[in-house]
Design an enzyme around this catalytic site. Structure first.
Site, PDB file in Angstrom:
ATOM      1  N   LEU A  39       0.851  -1.190   0.000  1.00 48.04           N
ATOM      2  CA  LEU A  39       0.000   0.000   0.000  1.00 48.04           C
ATOM      3  C   LEU A  39       0.891   1.247   0.000  1.00 48.04           C
ATOM      4  CD1 LEU A  39      -2.859   1.246   0.401  1.00 48.04           C
ATOM      5  CD2 LEU A  39      -2.504   0.989   2.860  1.00 48.04           C
ATOM      6  N   GLY A  41       2.487   2.249  -2.879  1.00 43.94           N
ATOM      7  CA  GLY A  41       3.106   2.172  -4.195  1.00 43.94           C
ATOM      8  C   GLY A  41       4.538   2.690  -4.272  1.00 43.94           C
ATOM      9  N   THR A  42       4.956   2.984  -5.498  1.00 41.72           N
ATOM     10  CA  THR A  42       6.331   3.416  -5.769  1.00 41.72           C
ATOM     11  C   THR A  42       6.705   4.657  -4.968  1.00 41.72           C
ATOM     12  OG1 THR A  42       6.365   2.480  -7.992  1.00 41.72           O
ATOM     13  CG2 THR A  42       7.872   4.303  -7.574  1.00 41.72           C
ATOM     14  N   GLY A 115      -3.419  -8.347  -9.256  1.00 35.04           N
ATOM     15  CA  GLY A 115      -4.694  -8.366  -9.966  1.00 35.04           C
ATOM     16  C   GLY A 115      -4.526  -8.235 -11.467  1.00 35.04           C
ATOM     17  N   ILE A 179      14.908  12.803 -11.994  1.00 36.35           N
ATOM     18  CA  ILE A 179      15.526  11.707 -11.227  1.00 36.35           C
ATOM     19  C   ILE A 179      17.041  11.793 -11.308  1.00 36.35           C
ATOM     20  CG2 ILE A 179      15.732   9.194 -11.004  1.00 36.35           C
ATOM     21  CD1 ILE A 179      12.858   9.020 -12.231  1.00 36.35           C
ATOM     22  N   VAL A 181      19.091  14.437 -11.924  1.00 35.71           N
ATOM     23  CA  VAL A 181      19.744  15.547 -11.202  1.00 35.71           C
ATOM     24  C   VAL A 181      19.568  15.405  -9.689  1.00 35.71           C
ATOM     25  CG1 VAL A 181      19.607  17.158 -13.152  1.00 35.71           C
ATOM     26  CG2 VAL A 181      17.819  17.220 -11.402  1.00 35.71           C
ATOM     27  N   ILE A 261      16.348   7.566 -17.132  1.00 38.17           N
ATOM     28  CA  ILE A 261      15.764   8.149 -18.350  1.00 38.17           C
ATOM     29  C   ILE A 261      14.240   8.244 -18.264  1.00 38.17           C
ATOM     30  CG2 ILE A 261      17.683   7.442 -19.837  1.00 38.17           C
ATOM     31  CD1 ILE A 261      15.803   5.120 -20.792  1.00 38.17           C
ATOM     32  N   HIS A 435       8.239  39.558   5.901  1.00 32.91           N
ATOM     33  CA  HIS A 435       9.674  39.819   5.887  1.00 32.91           C
ATOM     34  C   HIS A 435      10.297  39.304   7.176  1.00 32.91           C
ATOM     35  CE1 HIS A 435      13.390  42.006   5.089  1.00 32.91           C
ATOM     36  NE2 HIS A 435      13.371  42.427   6.348  1.00 32.91           N
TER      37      HIS A 435
END
EC number: 1.8.1.4
Length: 458
Positions: A39, A41-42, A115, A179, A181, A261, A435
């Site tokens: 859960l 993800g990436t 799935g 990715i 840099v 890339i 400021h």
């Protein structure tokens, strides 16, 4: 066999999938959320979060190295990658636990398994069918490579780089986008000799050209090497490292080659084509309501052509849940999505570049100003260089916000409001900015745009 029927079945529990699940459940819909990995993800486990943890560790390292400038005596003793890894995993763990708690508290049926779309209203996991009145495809992305360039040994992607328990003494980074840099910035701070290979004329080629040039100057100053307009040709590897050859005949030797890339859509062998989902080079094609044109099937996140950003997927997940619930949400405008690159210096942008604005509105219908951070008190305190750039239509709204400098990613929120609410220079120039903050630089840029710059040289 009668299987349970859900209002929404979601395939993939990354940023787009879990956002759709949480919002759908909040709106009273019966939701099944299917994920073969973890859960979140990436982004949570192998992308944004761990990478930004590394970037913060790199920022701390830079602060120690330069502490004498601020009158603080300290000594940089090096990087302990085991401790960095523990810090990274601690951040991920807290967020992961929180997300698991959220999904559980909303009574979402969470299914941990791989799935596959087996019918226009069915996702099957390990032989069990989950039927939905609506299906959301949210299967995410993977780190791309060049055909014939195998990810193995010392040739790695960001996913392997995040798991390394050692710091390379040298690295070649293939790709000068976000990715590339970001990793170049981290490794340089950790003591690695980095060379970036980029085929296009500039680093971060999707940014405004002024931003790209400023980043290149900053990277030269940091002794991060880069070769633009240079194409990768081949790589060999042995026990001593990698040997990267470029199309101009040069060879670069390093400990590792990071292939950065971009990311490709995770859609192969998922049953999409078999069920008539319109595809293009692996991406799922949708209309402005994120509908695929097949049954009640929607798609969100990195599998949809466009910016591959976690917050874009998240917004699309919310949109589709509300669309299914009949709330008729406003379509997402791609150019209005904020973008941040977390290298040092940070880059923040929303809307059109100056070049894009001129192409859209005409050369003589666009004006742009840059406010140099040299005139900003807080930026001087932080010892950072950079600028804020505003791109405006003549006698019209501001259509682009671009900034570069330490911590300038934090200013993207106001940049987003300026562009998406179509602020005019007079509206923005009239606002008071606190400021001394870096946020003041936006107010100064607005004053410059309105022809009344105070802290800038004409």
């Amino acid at each position: 066999m009668s299987e349970e029927l859900y209002d929404i079945v979601i395939l993939g529990a990354g940023s787009g999938g879990y956002a759709a699940a949480l919002r759908g459940a909040q709106l009273g819909l019966k939701v099944a959320l299917i994920e073969g990995d973890k859960l979140g993800g990436t982004c949570l486990h192998r992308g944004c979060i761990p990478t930004k943890a590394y970037l913060h560790a790199a920022e701390v390292a830079e602060n120690v190295k330069h502490s004498e400038f601020f009158g603080v005596n300290s000594q940089f003793m090096g990087i302990d990658m085991q401790r960095v890894g523990e810090y990274r995993d601690g951040v991920i763990g807290k967020l992961y636990k929180g997300l698991q708690g959220l999904v559980k508290s909303r009574n979402i049926e969470y299914v941990n398994g791989w799935g596959r779309l087996t019918a226009p209203d069915t996702v099957t996991v390990d032989g069990k069918a989950y039927r939905g009145k609506n299906i959301i495809l949210a299967s995410g992305s993977y780190s791309k490579t060049i055909p014939g360039l195998n990810i193995e040994g010392r040739v790695i992607t960001s996913e392997q780089a995040l798991q390394m328990d050692w710091i390379p003494s040298s690295a070649v980074v293939l790709g000068g986008g976000v990715i590339g840099v970001e990793f170049a910035s981290v490794w340089n701070s950790f003591g690695t000799d980095v060379t970036i290979i980029e085929g296009l004329p500039h680093l971060v080629p999707n940014e405004d050209e002024a931003i790209s040039k400023n980043l290149e100057r900053a990277f030269r100053k940091r002794k991060i090497n880069f070769k633009t307009k240079t194409m990768f040709q081949s790589v060999t590897q042995d026990d001593h490292g990698v040997h990267v050859t470029t199309s101009d005949g040069k060879t670069y030797d390093a400990d590792v080659l990071l292939v950065a890339i971009g990311r490709g859509p995770q859609t192969a062998n998922m049953g999409y084509e078999e069920n008539g989902i319109p595809m293009d080079r692996g991406f799922v094609l949708v209309n402005d309501r994120l509908h695929t044109g097949v049954g009640n099937i929607y798609a969100v996140g990195d599998i949809v052509p466009g910016l591959q950003l976690a917050h874009r997927g998240f917004a699309q997940g919310l949109f589709v849940a509300e669309e299914i619930a009949g709330l008729n949400p406003q379509p997402i405008v791609e150019s209005g999505i904020p973008r941040v690159t977390f290298c040092e210096p940070e880059i923040a942008s929303v809307g059109l570049t100056e070049k894009q604005a001129k192409e859209q509105y005409g050369e003589d219908k666009v004006k742009a100003v840059e406010f140099n951070l040299a005139g900003n008190g807080k930026s001087q305190i932080l010892d950072t260089a950079g600028f804020v750039k505003l791109v405006s239509v003549v006698d019209g709204p501001i259509v682009g916000f671009h900034a570069i400098g330490a911590r300038m990613g934090e200013q993207v929120g106001e940049g987003q409001l300026i562009v998406n609410w179509e602020a005019y220079e007079a509206d923005l120039a009239a606002l008071i900015h606190a400021h001394p903050t870096q946020n003041e630089s936006i107010g100064e840029a607005a004053l410059a745009l309105a022809g009344k710059a105070l802290h800038a040289h004409d």
